[in-house]
Design an enzyme around this catalytic site. Structure first.
Site, short mmCIF file in Angstrom:
data_model
loop_
_atom_site.label_atom_id
_atom_site.label_comp_id
_atom_site.label_asym_id
_atom_site.label_seq_id
_atom_site.Cartn_x
_atom_site.Cartn_y
_atom_site.Cartn_z
N VAL A 60 8.97 29.65 -33.06
CA VAL A 60 8.45 28.30 -32.84
C VAL A 60 7.13 28.34 -32.08
O VAL A 60 6.16 27.68 -32.45
CB VAL A 60 9.48 27.43 -32.09
CG1 VAL A 60 8.90 26.05 -31.80
CG2 VAL A 60 10.76 27.30 -32.91
N ALA A 110 -7.61 13.23 -31.37
CA ALA A 110 -7.30 13.08 -29.95
C ALA A 110 -8.50 12.63 -29.13
O ALA A 110 -8.34 12.08 -28.04
CB ALA A 110 -6.76 14.40 -29.39
N LYS A 115 16.57 20.99 -27.90
CA LYS A 115 17.59 19.94 -28.03
C LYS A 115 18.70 20.06 -26.99
O LYS A 115 19.19 19.06 -26.49
CB LYS A 115 18.18 19.96 -29.44
CG LYS A 115 18.90 21.24 -29.82
CD LYS A 115 19.23 21.30 -31.30
CE LYS A 115 18.01 21.57 -32.13
NZ LYS A 115 17.44 22.91 -31.98
N GLU A 146 9.90 15.04 -29.73
CA GLU A 146 10.08 14.68 -31.14
C GLU A 146 10.66 15.82 -31.96
O GLU A 146 11.51 15.61 -32.84
CB GLU A 146 8.73 14.26 -31.74
CG GLU A 146 8.80 13.79 -33.18
CD GLU A 146 9.48 12.44 -33.33
OE1 GLU A 146 10.52 12.38 -34.01
OE2 GLU A 146 8.99 11.45 -32.76
N GLY A 151 12.48 17.06 -36.59
CA GLY A 151 11.04 16.91 -36.39
C GLY A 151 10.26 16.76 -37.67
O GLY A 151 9.17 16.18 -37.69
N LYS A 199 22.05 17.22 -31.08
CA LYS A 199 21.15 16.29 -31.77
C LYS A 199 21.73 14.88 -31.81
O LYS A 199 21.01 13.89 -31.60
CB LYS A 199 20.88 16.80 -33.18
CG LYS A 199 20.02 18.06 -33.22
CD LYS A 199 19.90 18.60 -34.63
CE LYS A 199 19.02 19.85 -34.66
NZ LYS A 199 18.97 20.46 -36.01
#
Length: 213
Positions: A14, A33, A105, A129, A134, A205
């Protein structure tokens, strides 16, 4: 405006993927941004391990607290997982007035109330999120898009590993352990699949979704 410096805790699948996305889409992210986003530091247990991402220009460390205590870093990305020592890291980052982004999570399901209360006290944001579905995404949709609705129940496929295994067993009559081994080989399931096959992942979750629905 000066760039936003971020620090990433965890450079596994990840974390490495996050580095790749941030570098690949740096120009578009900066345009949206209004400020450039720079990965200033990243931590990993083993710095000699081969990575799936390019770490050029990133200060690497084995100590996540070097990131948490760096006064120039505004946002900390927690991408380790688990809910033990990670909780202390997140709370320390919040205490240092840093925003936190996490895909964890179990951390949010087990300690979310404490973490969000501390974040509110310090005036920072904890974004999560990616912790649940996601790819849809669903957290923002429930919290904002459906904020005027009274949600009475939730249903859906929220564990990809379990869905893959059960589908293969139902459609092809395959053995559970055979499909699990394939899921691990394909990268769908972890080497230790306990959280997926015992429903712990789905439980975490659902806890998060139920708390915001």
């Amino acid at each position: 405006m000066k760039p936003v410096k971020i620090g990433i805790i965890g450079l596994g699948t990840v974390g490495g993927g996050t580095v790749n996305v941030l570098k690949r889409n740096a120009e578009e992210i900066a345009r949206r941004a209004g400020r450039q986003i720079i990965i200033s530091r990243a931590s990993a247990k083993d710095l000699s391990k081969q990575r799936i991402c390019d770490t050029d220009g990133i200060q690497l460390t084995t100590d996540p607290y070097e990131i948490i205590n760096d006064p120039e870093i505004e946002i900390v990305l927690e991408l380790i997982g688990g809910a033990g020592a990670v909780k202390d890291m997140v709370l320390a980052a919040i205490a240092n007035h840093k925003h936190v982004v996490t895909a964890n999570k179990s951390l949010i399901a087990l300690h979310g109330n404490e973490i969000f209360a501390e974040a509110s006290e310090q005036g920072v944001i904890v974004a999560f999120e990616a912790a649940v579905a996601g790819g849809i995404p669903i957290i923002k949709a429930i919290r904002e898009g459906l904020s005027g609705n009274q949600i009475q129940w939730l249903a859906g496929i929220i564990n990809g590993t379990g869905n893959f295994i059960l589908t293969e067993m139902r459609d092809k009559g395959r053995d559970f352990y055979d499909v699990l081994a394939e899921a691990q080989a394909l990268g769908y399931a972890e080497a230790d699949p306990t959280f997926d096959v015992e429903g712990i992942d789905a439980g975490h979750k659902l806890t998060i979704l139920a708390s915001i629905a």
